[in-house]
Motif scaffolding. Structure first.
Motif, mmCIF file in Angstrom:
data_model
loop_
_atom_site.group_PDB
_atom_site.id
_atom_site.type_symbol
_atom_site.label_atom_id
_atom_site.label_comp_id
_atom_site.label_asym_id
_atom_site.label_seq_id
_atom_site.Cartn_x
_atom_site.Cartn_y
_atom_site.Cartn_z
ATOM 1 N N ILE A 132 1.303 -0.794 -0.157
ATOM 2 C CA ILE A 132 -0.281 -0.305 0.634
ATOM 3 C C ILE A 132 0.802 1.561 0.703
ATOM 4 O O ILE A 132 1.889 1.077 0.511
ATOM 5 N N ALA A 133 0.415 2.094 -0.744
ATOM 6 C CA ALA A 133 1.145 3.436 -1.012
ATOM 7 C C ALA A 133 0.021 4.624 -1.301
ATOM 8 O O ALA A 133 -0.835 4.661 -1.058
ATOM 9 N N TYR A 134 0.594 4.945 -0.645
ATOM 10 C CA TYR A 134 -0.043 6.717 -0.309
ATOM 11 C C TYR A 134 1.034 8.698 -0.549
ATOM 12 O O TYR A 134 1.956 8.510 -0.002
ATOM 13 N N ASP A 135 0.353 9.375 -1.361
ATOM 14 C CA ASP A 135 1.428 10.069 -1.167
ATOM 15 C C ASP A 135 0.342 11.068 -0.376
ATOM 16 O O ASP A 135 -0.669 11.797 0.253
ATOM 17 N N ARG A 136 1.665 11.676 1.299
ATOM 18 C CA ARG A 136 0.578 11.952 2.154
ATOM 19 C C ARG A 136 0.318 13.900 1.757
ATOM 20 O O ARG A 136 -0.487 13.922 2.686
ATOM 21 N N GLU A 137 0.249 14.110 0.594
ATOM 22 C CA GLU A 137 -0.068 15.301 0.780
ATOM 23 C C GLU A 137 -1.966 15.687 -0.137
ATOM 24 O O GLU A 137 -2.401 15.857 0.831
ATOM 25 N N MET A 138 -1.352 14.513 -0.391
ATOM 26 C CA MET A 138 -3.278 14.409 -1.348
ATOM 27 C C MET A 138 -3.472 14.506 0.193
ATOM 28 O O MET A 138 -5.109 14.210 0.771
ATOM 29 N N LEU A 139 -3.836 13.413 1.152
ATOM 30 C CA LEU A 139 -4.359 13.096 2.630
ATOM 31 C C LEU A 139 -4.303 14.146 3.527
ATOM 32 O O LEU A 139 -5.180 13.718 3.973
ATOM 33 N N GLN A 140 -3.122 15.158 2.931
ATOM 34 C CA GLN A 140 -2.999 16.261 3.969
ATOM 35 C C GLN A 140 -4.619 16.493 3.225
ATOM 36 O O GLN A 140 -5.410 17.552 4.366
ATOM 37 N N GLU A 141 -4.559 17.313 2.009
ATOM 38 C CA GLU A 141 -6.418 18.267 1.195
ATOM 39 C C GLU A 141 -7.618 17.586 1.542
ATOM 40 O O GLU A 141 -8.480 18.357 1.967
ATOM 41 N N LEU A 142 -6.899 15.775 2.133
ATOM 42 C CA LEU A 142 -8.237 15.725 2.301
ATOM 43 C C LEU A 142 -9.163 15.674 3.672
ATOM 44 O O LEU A 142 -10.144 16.097 3.234
ATOM 45 N N SER A 143 -8.001 15.765 4.177
ATOM 46 C CA SER A 143 -8.419 16.271 5.511
ATOM 47 C C SER A 143 -8.650 17.119 5.942
ATOM 48 O O SER A 143 -9.576 18.114 7.067
ATOM 49 N N ASP A 144 -8.356 18.414 5.520
ATOM 50 C CA ASP A 144 -8.127 20.011 5.672
ATOM 51 C C ASP A 144 -9.975 20.143 4.538
ATOM 52 O O ASP A 144 -10.119 20.997 5.316
ATOM 53 N N ASP A 145 -9.972 19.205 3.707
ATOM 54 C CA ASP A 145 -11.270 19.385 2.406
ATOM 55 C C ASP A 145 -12.778 18.434 3.363
ATOM 56 O O ASP A 145 -13.909 19.663 3.373
ATOM 57 N N TYR A 146 -12.255 17.817 3.587
ATOM 58 C CA TYR A 146 -13.032 17.237 3.885
ATOM 59 C C TYR A 146 -13.772 16.285 5.981
ATOM 60 O O TYR A 146 -13.754 14.905 6.021
ATOM 61 N N GLY A 147 -12.396 16.818 6.843
ATOM 62 C CA GLY A 147 -12.296 16.391 7.679
ATOM 63 C C GLY A 147 -11.224 15.037 7.779
ATOM 64 O O GLY A 147 -11.090 14.287 6.903
ATOM 65 N N ARG A 148 -11.091 14.641 9.292
ATOM 66 C CA ARG A 148 -9.688 14.319 9.423
ATOM 67 C C ARG A 148 -9.947 13.087 8.993
ATOM 68 O O ARG A 148 -8.649 11.870 8.304
ATOM 69 N N PHE A 149 -11.397 11.739 9.485
ATOM 70 C CA PHE A 149 -11.820 10.959 9.395
ATOM 71 C C PHE A 149 -11.656 10.711 8.170
ATOM 72 O O PHE A 149 -11.239 9.463 7.766
ATOM 73 N N LEU A 150 -11.680 11.219 6.575
ATOM 74 C CA LEU A 150 -11.936 10.492 5.482
ATOM 75 C C LEU A 150 -10.388 9.840 5.031
ATOM 76 O O LEU A 150 -10.233 8.947 4.535
ATOM 77 N N VAL A 151 -9.042 10.724 5.894
ATOM 78 C CA VAL A 151 -7.829 9.462 5.968
ATOM 79 C C VAL A 151 -7.816 7.959 6.132
ATOM 80 O O VAL A 151 -7.435 7.306 5.150
#
Length: 464
Positions: A132-151
């Motif tokens: 499993i791989a992820y872009d943490r910059e994208m995860l931060q944007e998701l958290s900022d825009d849709y709340g922390r638990f979407l991550v």
């Protein structure tokens, strides 16, 4: 909705889905069983390329809790011991990439090389390398825009793919089956967190609303091909799968994602593409105004044993008529006048313009469902009434989906229409101007709509 060039062959308004099973929309709890959540350390749970940003720690906590969940659950539901990911986990910072943090095999392994920069804007599971791989910059944007638990939900979705890599991907080869099943698995894990099973995460009830809103970003483009090799499903498809896992658990995720599963995703026709499936405002008012009394006129006697008296539907501008049951809200039912009222200026037109034509259809159907309840001798001004009205609205809109109004109107549902109903509930349904003094969250309202759409009238409490 789309207008048809010729009237379709007559089909009676069906009493569809009337014998569905009732399900309760359950709220998540926020307190872990073992006390306050604690961070898992880098030594306990290594991730290649990880940084010291809080979002990486949050992802690590989610992945550690996912491993705990699946270690317990996989033997019970899939009959084998859980095996950890052979290739491990990779984090990439697309905004400040340091390639020296990664081995020569890149992200993955020698048999399936992925360059670190190719992870940008993504999170994925590689079945070849079991990674499993992820872009943490994208995860931060998701958290900022849709709340922390979407991550964590995104991590749980990818972990779901890792589990599919063990018990098997869809035999049909349809991506939409695999993707929505992974959403279901993520929902089952989320419920486990909500019930206090996790050591490193907690979940607060309002965060479920944010998660459901986040699926709007993660859905396929409206009107795209559901058989595409990378199809994930419509908004309703993905949210519904998540609810399956959250409400009924892993057994449903395991057993209910075969070739016969209902998906609302569909391709646009050429006329739909031009107008994005949206009919004219006045046409929607006319069509919904015709189909609501036709539908409830047929199903109401079956459910209650009495004839249905159709209420009137009227719009108003800004200030509601002075009538008990309205209280200057944007929509409501006035029993004394047997009339459903909707604020055109503050609700109907904005919902139509911002979301689409089926948002308007939803706004009309909700207070109409309250009128149906009033005729059945049921409450119209409490939480039970609200959830029931939303459920009945889902049941009514399922008839559009099954083309049960073909004998009444030269119109049928378009791709994205059911998504618009979900969006309306999340954006407007939680507003006191729509449903006053109701303790239901957006997550619960969407769950009630989904129950009515899939399970039908008995699940909506109309016959109680």
């Amino acid at each position: 909705m789309r207008q048809l060039p010729h009237r379709a062959a007559p089909v009676a308004v069906a009493v569809l889905l009337l014998a569905g099973c009732a399900t309760d929309v359950v709220r998540g709890e926020a307190s872990p069983l073992a006390g306050a959540p604690v961070d898992v350390t880098a030594e306990e749970f290594p991730i290649t390329g990880v940084g010291d940003a809080p979002i990486d720690q949050f992802a690590r906590n989610a992945l550690a809790d996912l491993e705990q969940f699946w270690t317990q659950a996989y033997p019970e539901y899939f009959g084998e011991q859980y095996t950890p990911l052979a290739g491990g986990y990779f984090s990439v910072d697309s905004s400040d990439l340091d390639e020296s943090l990664y081995p020569d095999s890149g992200i993955g392994c020698d048999g399936s090389y992925t360059a670190p920069e190719d992870v940008a804007g993504n999170a994925f599971y590689d079945p070849v390398c079991d990674v499993i791989a992820y872009d943490r910059e994208m995860l931060q944007e998701l958290s900022d825009d849709y709340g922390r638990f979407l991550v964590p939900v995104v991590m749980a979705h990818e972990f779901g793919h890792a589990m599919q890599g063990r018990f098997g991907f869809a035999e049909s080869g349809r991506s939409i089956q695999d993707e929505t099943q992974a959403d279901c698995l993520a929902g089952a894990w989320t419920r486990w967190v909500a019930d206090g099973g996790a050591q490193h995460l907690s979940l607060r009830e309002p965060e479920l609303d944010d998660v459901v809103r986040g699926f709007l970003l993660l859905r396929d483009d409206v009107g795209s091909d559901p058989d595409d090799s990378e199809a994930h499903g419509s908004y309703f498809d993905r949210v519904s799968a998540f609810y399956d896992g959250f409400d009924t658990g892993l057994a449903t995720c395991r057993d209910a994602f075969g070739v016969d599963r209902l998906f609302t995703a569909a391709e646009f026709t050429e006329p739909d593409f031009i107008n994005q499936g949206n009919a004219e405002f006045d046409d929607i008012v006319e069509w919904v105004g015709a189909t609501l009394p036709a539908f409830f006129g047929e199903v109401f006697p079956v459910a209650s044993g009495a004839e249905f008296r159709a209420p009137a539907i009227e719009g108003f501008q800004v200030r509601a008529p002075d009538c008990d049951g309205l209280d200057d809200r944007d929509l409501g039912y006035c029993p004394a006048e047997r009339t459903v009222y909707i604020d055109e200026a503050d609700l109907a037109v904005p919902a139509y313009d911002e979301i689409g034509d089926f948002a308007l259809a939803t706004a009309m159907a909700l207070p109409y469902a309250l009128a149906v309840r009033e005729q059945a001798g049921l409450s119209v001004d409490d939480g039970e009434a609200t959830r029931s009205a939303v459920c009945l609205t889902g049941w009514y809109q399922a008839q559009w989906y099954t083309n049960s109004f073909a004998d009444l109107l030269p119109a049928e549902i378009s791709p994205g229409d059911i998504d618009e109903a979900v969006q309306f509930l999340l954006q407007y349904g939680v507003d006191d101007q729509v449903f006053p003094n109701v303790d239901a969250s957006g997550f619960e309202l969407v769950g009630a709509f989904r129950t009515g759409f899939l399970d039908g009238g008995e699940a909506c409490g109309l016959d109680r």
